[in-house]
Design an enzyme around this catalytic site. Structure first.
Site, PDB file in Angstrom:
ATOM      1  N   SER A 118      -1.016  -9.140   8.717  1.00 23.22           N
ATOM      2  CA  SER A 118      -1.243  -8.320   9.908  1.00 23.22           C
ATOM      3  C   SER A 118      -1.121  -9.126  11.187  1.00 23.22           C
ATOM      4  O   SER A 118      -0.891  -8.564  12.245  1.00 23.22           O
ATOM      5  CB  SER A 118      -2.666  -7.751   9.910  1.00 23.22           C
ATOM      6  OG  SER A 118      -2.914  -7.054   8.748  1.00 23.22           O
ATOM      7  N   HIS A 137       6.199  -6.557   7.920  1.00 22.85           N
ATOM      8  CA  HIS A 137       4.903  -5.943   8.200  1.00 22.85           C
ATOM      9  C   HIS A 137       4.991  -4.417   8.173  1.00 22.85           C
ATOM     10  O   HIS A 137       5.615  -3.797   9.034  1.00 22.85           O
ATOM     11  CB  HIS A 137       4.398  -6.440   9.563  1.00 22.85           C
ATOM     12  CG  HIS A 137       3.026  -5.985   9.896  1.00 22.85           C
ATOM     13  ND1 HIS A 137       2.595  -5.744  11.169  1.00 22.85           N
ATOM     14  CD2 HIS A 137       1.963  -5.716   9.098  1.00 22.85           C
ATOM     15  CE1 HIS A 137       1.334  -5.351  11.149  1.00 22.85           C
ATOM     16  NE2 HIS A 137       0.934  -5.317   9.900  1.00 22.85           N
ATOM     17  N   GLU A 149       7.835  -4.228  11.085  1.00 20.72           N
ATOM     18  CA  GLU A 149       8.053  -5.365  11.988  1.00 20.72           C
ATOM     19  C   GLU A 149       8.612  -6.505  11.144  1.00 20.72           C
ATOM     20  O   GLU A 149       8.004  -6.875  10.128  1.00 20.72           O
ATOM     21  CB  GLU A 149       6.736  -5.799  12.642  1.00 20.72           C
ATOM     22  CG  GLU A 149       6.253  -4.852  13.737  1.00 20.72           C
ATOM     23  CD  GLU A 149       4.908  -5.287  14.357  1.00 20.72           C
ATOM     24  OE1 GLU A 149       4.713  -5.057  15.551  1.00 20.72           O
ATOM     25  OE2 GLU A 149       4.065  -5.849  13.635  1.00 20.72           O
ATOM     26  N   ASN A 187      -0.012  -4.515  16.401  1.00 22.33           N
ATOM     27  CA  ASN A 187      -1.442  -4.839  16.297  1.00 22.33           C
ATOM     28  C   ASN A 187      -2.010  -5.438  17.576  1.00 22.33           C
ATOM     29  O   ASN A 187      -3.205  -5.326  17.850  1.00 22.33           O
ATOM     30  CB  ASN A 187      -1.703  -5.774  15.112  1.00 22.33           C
ATOM     31  CG  ASN A 187      -1.708  -4.996  13.810  1.00 22.33           C
ATOM     32  OD1 ASN A 187      -1.795  -3.776  13.814  1.00 22.33           O
ATOM     33  ND2 ASN A 187      -1.608  -5.698  12.695  1.00 22.33           N
TER      34      ASN A 187
HETATM   35  N1  3HC Z   1      -1.267   7.279   1.601  1.00 19.02           N
HETATM   36  C1  3HC Z   1      -0.067   7.809   1.292  1.00 19.02           C
HETATM   37  N2  3HC Z   1       0.416   8.940   1.840  1.00 19.02           N
HETATM   38  C2  3HC Z   1      -0.360   9.552   2.745  1.00 19.02           C
HETATM   39  C3  3HC Z   1      -1.631   9.074   3.125  1.00 19.02           C
HETATM   40  C4  3HC Z   1      -2.079   7.890   2.519  1.00 19.02           C
HETATM   41  N3  3HC Z   1      -3.251   7.321   2.832  1.00 19.02           N
HETATM   42  N4  3HC Z   1      -2.168   9.899   4.050  1.00 19.02           N
HETATM   43  C5  3HC Z   1      -1.260  10.879   4.245  1.00 19.02           C
HETATM   44  N5  3HC Z   1      -0.175  10.674   3.462  1.00 19.02           N
HETATM   45  C6  3HC Z   1       1.023  11.487   3.386  1.00 19.02           C
HETATM   46  C7  3HC Z   1       0.720  12.832   2.843  1.00 19.02           C
HETATM   47  O1  3HC Z   1       0.770  12.868   1.423  1.00 19.02           O
HETATM   48  C8  3HC Z   1       1.823  13.655   3.447  1.00 19.02           C
HETATM   49  O2  3HC Z   1       3.001  13.452   2.668  1.00 19.02           O
HETATM   50  P1  3HC Z   1       3.901  14.686   2.168  1.00 19.02           P
HETATM   51  O3  3HC Z   1       4.484  15.209   3.453  1.00 19.02           O
HETATM   52  O4  3HC Z   1       4.892  14.084   1.247  1.00 19.02           O
HETATM   53  O5  3HC Z   1       2.952  15.630   1.522  1.00 19.02           O
HETATM   54  C9  3HC Z   1       2.058  13.011   4.816  1.00 19.02           C
HETATM   55  O6  3HC Z   1       1.509  11.699   4.711  1.00 19.02           O
HETATM   56  C10 3HC Z   1       1.374  13.737   5.942  1.00 19.02           C
HETATM   57  O7  3HC Z   1      -0.007  13.803   5.600  1.00 19.02           O
HETATM   58  P2  3HC Z   1      -0.983  14.985   5.993  1.00 19.02           P
HETATM   59  O8  3HC Z   1      -0.172  16.232   6.263  1.00 19.02           O
HETATM   60  O9  3HC Z   1      -2.072  15.063   4.996  1.00 19.02           O
HETATM   61  O10 3HC Z   1      -1.705  14.455   7.279  1.00 19.02           O
HETATM   62  P3  3HC Z   1      -1.190  14.213   8.738  1.00 19.02           P
HETATM   63  O11 3HC Z   1       0.015  14.969   9.102  1.00 19.02           O
HETATM   64  O12 3HC Z   1      -2.418  14.359   9.527  1.00 19.02           O
HETATM   65  O13 3HC Z   1      -0.747  12.664   8.754  1.00 19.02           O
HETATM   66  C11 3HC Z   1      -1.153  10.354   8.953  1.00 19.02           C
HETATM   67  C12 3HC Z   1      -1.569  11.660   8.276  1.00 19.02           C
HETATM   68  C13 3HC Z   1       0.301  10.051   8.616  1.00 19.02           C
HETATM   69  C14 3HC Z   1      -2.057   9.264   8.392  1.00 19.02           C
HETATM   70  C15 3HC Z   1      -1.314  10.511  10.516  1.00 19.02           C
HETATM   71  O14 3HC Z   1      -2.630  10.881  10.799  1.00 19.02           O
HETATM   72  C16 3HC Z   1      -0.989   9.252  11.273  1.00 19.02           C
HETATM   73  O15 3HC Z   1       0.161   8.958  11.565  1.00 19.02           O
HETATM   74  N6  3HC Z   1      -2.040   8.460  11.660  1.00 19.02           N
HETATM   75  C17 3HC Z   1      -1.869   7.204  12.394  1.00 19.02           C
HETATM   76  C18 3HC Z   1      -1.531   6.110  11.426  1.00 19.02           C
HETATM   77  C19 3HC Z   1      -1.328   4.780  12.104  1.00 19.02           C
HETATM   78  O16 3HC Z   1      -1.393   4.615  13.317  1.00 19.02           O
HETATM   79  N7  3HC Z   1      -1.067   3.759  11.291  1.00 19.02           N
HETATM   80  C20 3HC Z   1      -0.884   2.401  11.745  1.00 19.02           C
HETATM   81  C21 3HC Z   1      -2.130   1.628  11.510  1.00 19.02           C
HETATM   82  S1  3HC Z   1      -1.943  -0.068  11.999  1.00 19.02           S
HETATM   83  C22 3HC Z   1      -1.448  -0.849  10.619  1.00 19.02           C
HETATM   84  O17 3HC Z   1      -1.347  -0.292   9.556  1.00 19.02           O
HETATM   85  C23 3HC Z   1      -1.122  -2.295  10.750  1.00 19.02           C
HETATM   86  C24 3HC Z   1      -2.067  -3.168   9.977  1.00 19.02           C
HETATM   87  O18 3HC Z   1      -1.571  -4.496   9.999  1.00 19.02           O
HETATM   88  C25 3HC Z   1      -3.465  -3.155  10.537  1.00 19.02           C
END
Ligand code: 3HC
Length: 281
Positions: A118, A137, A149, A187
Protein backbone atom coordinates in the site's frame (compact mmCIF):
# COMPACT_ATOMS: atom_id res chain seq x y z
CA UNK A 1 0.00 -17.54 -17.51
CA UNK A 2 0.33 -18.87 -13.98
CA UNK A 3 0.15 -16.29 -11.19
CA UNK A 4 1.21 -16.95 -7.62
CA UNK A 5 -0.68 -14.72 -5.20
CA UNK A 6 1.03 -14.71 -1.83
CA UNK A 7 -1.23 -13.85 1.11
CA UNK A 8 -4.87 -14.91 1.08
CA UNK A 9 -6.34 -12.00 3.06
CA UNK A 10 -8.79 -9.42 1.76
CA UNK A 11 -6.51 -8.14 -0.99
CA UNK A 12 -4.82 -11.45 -1.88
CA UNK A 13 -8.09 -13.27 -2.41
CA UNK A 14 -9.53 -10.35 -4.41
CA UNK A 15 -6.42 -10.22 -6.58
CA UNK A 16 -6.55 -13.99 -7.13
CA UNK A 17 -10.18 -13.63 -8.24
CA UNK A 18 -9.30 -10.78 -10.63
CA UNK A 19 -6.71 -12.97 -12.38
CA UNK A 20 -8.74 -16.19 -12.38
CA UNK A 21 -11.68 -14.35 -14.01
CA UNK A 22 -9.50 -13.65 -17.05
CA UNK A 23 -9.13 -16.23 -19.81
CA UNK A 24 -5.62 -17.61 -20.05
CA UNK A 25 -4.77 -17.09 -16.37
CA UNK A 26 -4.52 -19.67 -13.61
CA UNK A 27 -3.72 -18.86 -10.00
CA UNK A 28 -2.12 -20.50 -7.02
CA UNK A 29 -3.21 -18.72 -3.84
CA UNK A 30 -0.67 -19.24 -1.05
CA UNK A 31 -0.41 -18.45 2.63
CA UNK A 32 1.61 -19.56 5.65
CA UNK A 33 -1.04 -22.11 6.63
CA UNK A 34 -3.11 -24.24 4.26
CA UNK A 35 -6.29 -23.24 6.11
CA UNK A 36 -5.58 -19.54 5.46
CA UNK A 37 -5.13 -20.21 1.73
CA UNK A 38 -8.33 -22.29 1.66
CA UNK A 39 -10.11 -19.50 3.56
CA UNK A 40 -9.07 -17.08 0.80
CA UNK A 41 -10.53 -19.37 -1.84
CA UNK A 42 -13.74 -19.71 0.20
CA UNK A 43 -14.06 -15.89 0.15
CA UNK A 44 -13.79 -15.96 -3.65
CA UNK A 45 -16.44 -18.67 -3.85
CA UNK A 46 -18.76 -16.54 -1.70
CA UNK A 47 -18.21 -13.50 -3.96
CA UNK A 48 -18.86 -15.49 -7.11
CA UNK A 49 -21.97 -17.08 -5.59
CA UNK A 50 -23.28 -13.58 -4.90
CA UNK A 51 -22.83 -12.69 -8.57
CA UNK A 52 -24.62 -15.92 -9.56
CA UNK A 53 -27.48 -15.16 -7.15
CA UNK A 54 -27.80 -11.68 -8.68
CA UNK A 55 -28.05 -13.31 -12.12
CA UNK A 56 -24.84 -11.67 -13.30
CA UNK A 57 -22.88 -14.89 -13.70
CA UNK A 58 -23.66 -18.44 -14.81
CA UNK A 59 -23.03 -21.24 -12.31
CA UNK A 60 -20.78 -22.90 -14.92
CA UNK A 61 -18.63 -19.76 -15.13
CA UNK A 62 -18.25 -19.71 -11.37
CA UNK A 63 -17.09 -23.35 -11.41
CA UNK A 64 -14.69 -22.60 -14.25
CA UNK A 65 -13.12 -19.68 -12.32
CA UNK A 66 -12.84 -21.69 -9.09
CA UNK A 67 -11.31 -24.56 -11.08
CA UNK A 68 -8.46 -22.24 -12.10
CA UNK A 69 -7.52 -21.48 -8.48
CA UNK A 70 -5.41 -23.89 -6.46
CA UNK A 71 -4.22 -23.22 -2.92
CA UNK A 72 -1.08 -24.10 -0.98
CA UNK A 73 1.95 -23.00 0.98
CA UNK A 74 4.80 -21.00 -0.52
CA UNK A 75 6.95 -23.87 -1.83
CA UNK A 76 8.83 -24.82 -5.00
CA UNK A 77 6.02 -27.27 -5.85
CA UNK A 78 3.33 -24.58 -5.76
CA UNK A 79 5.04 -21.42 -7.05
CA UNK A 80 8.18 -22.75 -8.78
CA UNK A 81 6.57 -22.61 -12.27
CA UNK A 82 4.74 -19.27 -11.84
CA UNK A 83 5.23 -16.56 -14.48
CA UNK A 84 4.20 -13.78 -12.10
CA UNK A 85 4.13 -13.42 -8.32
CA UNK A 86 1.88 -10.83 -6.68
CA UNK A 87 2.73 -10.52 -3.01
CA UNK A 88 -0.05 -9.30 -0.69
CA UNK A 89 1.19 -10.23 2.79
CA UNK A 90 1.32 -8.04 5.90
CA UNK A 91 2.73 -4.52 5.49
CA UNK A 92 5.95 -5.30 7.36
CA UNK A 93 9.24 -4.74 5.56
CA UNK A 94 11.07 -7.63 7.29
CA UNK A 95 8.35 -10.07 6.25
CA UNK A 96 8.40 -8.85 2.66
CA UNK A 97 12.22 -9.16 2.52
CA UNK A 98 12.09 -12.67 3.87
CA UNK A 99 9.31 -13.64 1.46
CA UNK A 100 10.92 -12.27 -1.71
CA UNK A 101 14.35 -13.64 -0.85
CA UNK A 102 12.79 -17.09 -0.42
CA UNK A 103 10.76 -16.71 -3.64
CA UNK A 104 13.95 -15.70 -5.46
CA UNK A 105 15.39 -19.11 -4.63
CA UNK A 106 12.37 -21.21 -5.59
CA UNK A 107 10.78 -19.39 -8.57
CA UNK A 108 11.96 -19.80 -12.14
CA UNK A 109 14.28 -17.01 -13.34
CA UNK A 110 11.77 -15.49 -15.81
CA UNK A 111 9.10 -15.07 -13.13
CA UNK A 112 8.27 -11.40 -12.47
CA UNK A 113 8.00 -10.30 -8.85
CA UNK A 114 5.33 -7.76 -7.96
CA UNK A 115 4.22 -6.40 -4.60
CA UNK A 116 0.76 -5.08 -3.77
CA UNK A 117 2.22 -2.95 -0.97
CA UNK A 118 0.00 0.00 0.00
CA UNK A 119 2.89 2.39 0.60
CA UNK A 120 6.21 0.71 1.36
CA UNK A 121 9.28 1.42 -0.78
CA UNK A 122 9.59 -0.99 -3.74
CA UNK A 123 13.33 -0.26 -3.89
CA UNK A 124 13.70 -1.34 -0.27
CA UNK A 125 11.53 -4.45 -0.76
CA UNK A 126 13.81 -5.40 -3.71
CA UNK A 127 16.99 -5.33 -1.59
CA UNK A 128 18.69 -8.73 -1.60
CA UNK A 129 16.54 -10.00 -4.49
CA UNK A 130 18.40 -10.87 -7.69
CA UNK A 131 15.71 -9.79 -10.12
CA UNK A 132 13.32 -6.94 -10.80
CA UNK A 133 10.64 -6.15 -8.25
CA UNK A 134 7.77 -3.86 -9.15
CA UNK A 135 4.72 -2.43 -7.40
CA UNK A 136 1.37 -3.69 -8.72
CA UNK A 137 -1.07 -1.94 -6.44
CA UNK A 138 -4.71 -3.08 -6.56
CA UNK A 139 -7.64 -1.38 -4.84
CA UNK A 140 -10.27 -2.87 -2.59
CA UNK A 141 -12.48 -4.62 -3.69
CA UNK A 142 -9.85 -5.87 -6.14
CA UNK A 143 -12.20 -7.76 -8.49
CA UNK A 144 -14.23 -4.57 -9.01
CA UNK A 145 -11.88 -1.59 -8.82
CA UNK A 146 -10.46 -0.67 -12.22
CA UNK A 147 -7.18 0.99 -11.23
CA UNK A 148 -3.74 -0.55 -10.86
CA UNK A 149 -0.87 1.71 -9.79
CA UNK A 150 2.31 0.41 -11.41
CA UNK A 151 5.25 1.52 -9.30
CA UNK A 152 8.79 1.34 -10.58
CA UNK A 153 11.46 1.09 -7.90
CA UNK A 154 14.86 2.69 -8.40
CA UNK A 155 16.19 -0.44 -10.17
CA UNK A 156 13.03 -1.68 -11.91
CA UNK A 157 13.55 -2.02 -15.68
CA UNK A 158 11.34 -0.33 -18.26
CA UNK A 159 10.67 -3.80 -19.72
CA UNK A 160 9.13 -5.03 -16.45
CA UNK A 161 7.04 -1.85 -16.16
CA UNK A 162 5.66 -2.44 -19.66
CA UNK A 163 4.93 -6.12 -18.98
CA UNK A 164 2.94 -5.29 -15.83
CA UNK A 165 1.03 -2.53 -17.63
CA UNK A 166 0.12 -5.03 -20.37
CA UNK A 167 -1.01 -7.62 -17.80
CA UNK A 168 -3.11 -4.96 -16.03
CA UNK A 169 -4.91 -4.18 -19.30
CA UNK A 170 -5.36 -7.91 -20.05
CA UNK A 171 -7.19 -8.44 -16.76
CA UNK A 172 -9.51 -5.51 -17.52
CA UNK A 173 -7.83 -2.85 -15.38
CA UNK A 174 -6.39 0.57 -16.16
CA UNK A 175 -2.75 1.04 -15.15
CA UNK A 176 -1.22 4.34 -14.14
CA UNK A 177 2.55 4.61 -13.88
CA UNK A 178 3.76 6.08 -10.63
CA UNK A 179 7.22 6.93 -9.40
CA UNK A 180 8.17 5.59 -6.02
CA UNK A 181 6.86 7.97 -3.34
CA UNK A 182 5.20 7.43 0.02
CA UNK A 183 1.56 6.46 -0.54
CA UNK A 184 2.04 6.64 -4.33
CA UNK A 185 -0.94 8.67 -5.65
CA UNK A 186 -4.22 7.25 -4.39
CA UNK A 187 -3.27 6.45 -0.80
CA UNK A 188 -1.47 9.78 -0.41
CA UNK A 189 -4.81 11.48 -1.02
CA UNK A 190 -7.35 8.93 0.20
CA UNK A 191 -5.87 7.67 3.46
CA UNK A 192 -5.32 11.13 5.05
CA UNK A 193 -8.98 11.81 4.15
CA UNK A 194 -10.06 8.69 6.08
CA UNK A 195 -7.81 9.76 8.98
CA UNK A 196 -9.45 13.21 8.91
CA UNK A 197 -12.88 11.55 9.05
CA UNK A 198 -11.73 9.67 12.16
CA UNK A 199 -10.52 12.93 13.78
CA UNK A 200 -13.91 14.53 13.08
CA UNK A 201 -15.68 11.52 14.59
CA UNK A 202 -13.37 11.52 17.64
CA UNK A 203 -14.06 15.22 18.20
CA UNK A 204 -17.79 14.44 18.37
CA UNK A 205 -18.54 16.80 15.48
CA UNK A 206 -20.97 14.33 13.90
CA UNK A 207 -22.00 10.67 14.15
CA UNK A 208 -20.28 8.05 12.00
CA UNK A 209 -23.41 7.72 9.85
CA UNK A 210 -23.66 11.49 9.35
CA UNK A 211 -19.97 11.88 8.49
CA UNK A 212 -20.37 9.16 5.85
CA UNK A 213 -23.65 10.55 4.54
CA UNK A 214 -22.06 14.00 4.32
CA UNK A 215 -19.24 12.76 2.09
CA UNK A 216 -21.50 10.51 0.01
CA UNK A 217 -24.03 13.23 -0.74
CA UNK A 218 -21.78 16.26 -0.42
CA UNK A 219 -18.83 15.01 -2.44
CA UNK A 220 -20.44 12.17 -4.44
CA UNK A 221 -18.14 9.52 -2.99
CA UNK A 222 -19.49 5.97 -3.35
CA UNK A 223 -18.95 5.42 0.36
CA UNK A 224 -18.08 7.68 3.29
CA UNK A 225 -14.57 7.82 4.84
CA UNK A 226 -15.40 5.72 7.93
CA UNK A 227 -17.12 2.97 5.95
CA UNK A 228 -14.17 3.07 3.56
CA UNK A 229 -11.72 2.74 6.47
CA UNK A 230 -13.67 -0.33 7.61
CA UNK A 231 -13.52 -1.77 4.08
CA UNK A 232 -9.79 -1.14 3.57
CA UNK A 233 -8.94 -2.30 7.12
CA UNK A 234 -8.04 0.15 9.89
CA UNK A 235 -4.68 -1.61 10.38
CA UNK A 236 -3.85 -0.78 6.76
CA UNK A 237 -5.02 2.83 7.22
CA UNK A 238 -2.73 3.13 10.25
CA UNK A 239 0.22 1.51 8.44
CA UNK A 240 -0.14 3.93 5.51
CA UNK A 241 -0.37 6.98 7.81
CA UNK A 242 2.76 5.84 9.65
CA UNK A 243 4.69 5.48 6.39
CA UNK A 244 3.48 8.90 5.16
CA UNK A 245 4.53 10.53 8.44
CA UNK A 246 7.92 8.76 8.60
CA UNK A 247 8.82 9.29 4.92
CA UNK A 248 7.76 12.94 4.68
CA UNK A 249 8.71 13.92 8.22
CA UNK A 250 5.46 15.86 8.39
CA UNK A 251 3.07 15.66 11.32
CA UNK A 252 0.23 16.54 8.99
CA UNK A 253 0.14 12.74 8.49
CA UNK A 254 0.00 11.91 12.21
CA UNK A 255 -2.45 9.01 12.71
CA UNK A 256 -5.59 9.89 14.69
CA UNK A 257 -5.20 8.63 18.29
CA UNK A 258 -8.60 6.90 17.99
CA UNK A 259 -7.34 5.01 14.91
CA UNK A 260 -4.39 3.68 16.90
CA UNK A 261 -6.66 2.75 19.79
CA UNK A 262 -9.10 0.85 17.55
CA UNK A 263 -6.28 -1.09 15.87
CA UNK A 264 -4.83 -2.01 19.26
CA UNK A 265 -8.30 -3.14 20.31
CA UNK A 266 -8.67 -5.39 17.27
CA UNK A 267 -11.46 -3.31 15.72
CA UNK A 268 -10.07 -3.44 12.19
CA UNK A 269 -13.31 -3.08 10.24
CA UNK A 270 -15.12 -5.61 8.07
CA UNK A 271 -12.41 -8.27 8.41
CA UNK A 272 -12.81 -8.49 12.20
CA UNK A 273 -16.57 -7.86 12.14
CA UNK A 274 -16.25 -4.52 13.91
CA UNK A 275 -14.85 -1.07 13.16
CA UNK A 276 -16.86 2.13 12.92
CA UNK A 277 -19.80 -0.14 12.15
CA UNK A 278 -20.88 -3.59 13.34
CA UNK A 279 -20.62 -6.30 10.65
CA UNK A 280 -21.55 -9.25 12.83
CA UNK A 281 -25.27 -9.13 12.07
N1 3HC B 1 -15.47 -8.02 -2.94
C1 3HC B 1 -15.74 -8.38 -4.22
N2 3HC B 1 -16.73 -7.83 -4.95
C2 3HC B 1 -17.47 -6.88 -4.36
C3 3HC B 1 -17.26 -6.45 -3.03
C4 3HC B 1 -16.21 -7.06 -2.32
N3 3HC B 1 -15.90 -6.70 -1.07
N4 3HC B 1 -18.15 -5.49 -2.72
C5 3HC B 1 -18.91 -5.32 -3.82
N5 3HC B 1 -18.51 -6.15 -4.80
C6 3HC B 1 -19.05 -6.27 -6.14
C7 3HC B 1 -20.44 -6.77 -6.11
O1 3HC B 1 -20.51 -8.19 -6.11
C8 3HC B 1 -21.00 -6.21 -7.38
O2 3HC B 1 -20.57 -7.04 -8.46
P1 3HC B 1 -21.60 -7.56 -9.58
O3 3HC B 1 -21.96 -6.29 -10.31
O4 3HC B 1 -20.83 -8.53 -10.38
O5 3HC B 1 -22.74 -8.15 -8.83
C9 3HC B 1 -20.28 -4.86 -7.53
O6 3HC B 1 -19.12 -4.96 -6.72
C10 3HC B 1 -21.11 -3.69 -7.07
O7 3HC B 1 -21.47 -3.97 -5.72
P2 3HC B 1 -22.82 -3.51 -5.03
O8 3HC B 1 -23.86 -3.26 -6.10
O9 3HC B 1 -23.15 -4.46 -3.94
O10 3HC B 1 -22.42 -2.21 -4.26
P3 3HC B 1 -22.04 -0.78 -4.77
O11 3HC B 1 -22.51 -0.45 -6.13
O12 3HC B 1 -22.42 0.07 -3.64
O13 3HC B 1 -20.43 -0.81 -4.88
C11 3HC B 1 -18.25 -0.63 -4.00
C12 3HC B 1 -19.64 -1.26 -3.85
C13 3HC B 1 -17.66 -1.04 -5.34
C14 3HC B 1 -17.39 -1.17 -2.87
C15 3HC B 1 -18.40 0.94 -3.94
O14 3HC B 1 -19.03 1.29 -2.75
C16 3HC B 1 -17.08 1.66 -4.02
O15 3HC B 1 -16.54 1.89 -5.10
N6 3HC B 1 -16.52 2.08 -2.84
C17 3HC B 1 -15.24 2.78 -2.78
C18 3HC B 1 -14.12 1.78 -2.83
C19 3HC B 1 -12.76 2.43 -2.78
O16 3HC B 1 -12.58 3.64 -2.73
N7 3HC B 1 -11.73 1.58 -2.78
C20 3HC B 1 -10.35 2.01 -2.69
C21 3HC B 1 -9.86 1.81 -1.30
S1 3HC B 1 -8.16 2.26 -1.15
C22 3HC B 1 -7.32 0.85 -1.41
O17 3HC B 1 -7.88 -0.21 -1.58
C23 3HC B 1 -5.84 0.94 -1.43
C24 3HC B 1 -5.21 0.20 -0.29
O18 3HC B 1 -3.80 0.17 -0.49
C25 3HC B 1 -5.50 0.82 1.05
Amino acid sequence: MKVGVIGAGTMGSGIAQAFAQTDGYEVVLCDIKQEFADGGKAKIEKNLSRSVAKGRMEEAKKDEILGKITTGLVEKDTVGDCDLIVEAILEKMELKHEMFQNLDKICKPECIFASNTSSLSITEIAQGVNRDVIGMHFFNPAPVMKLIEVIAGYNTSEETVQKIKDIAVEIGKTPVQVKEAAGFVVNRILVPMINEGIEIYAAGTASAEDIDTAMKLGANHPMGPLALGDLVGLDIVLAVMEVLQAETGSDKYAPAPLLRKMVRGGALGIKTGHGFYDYTK
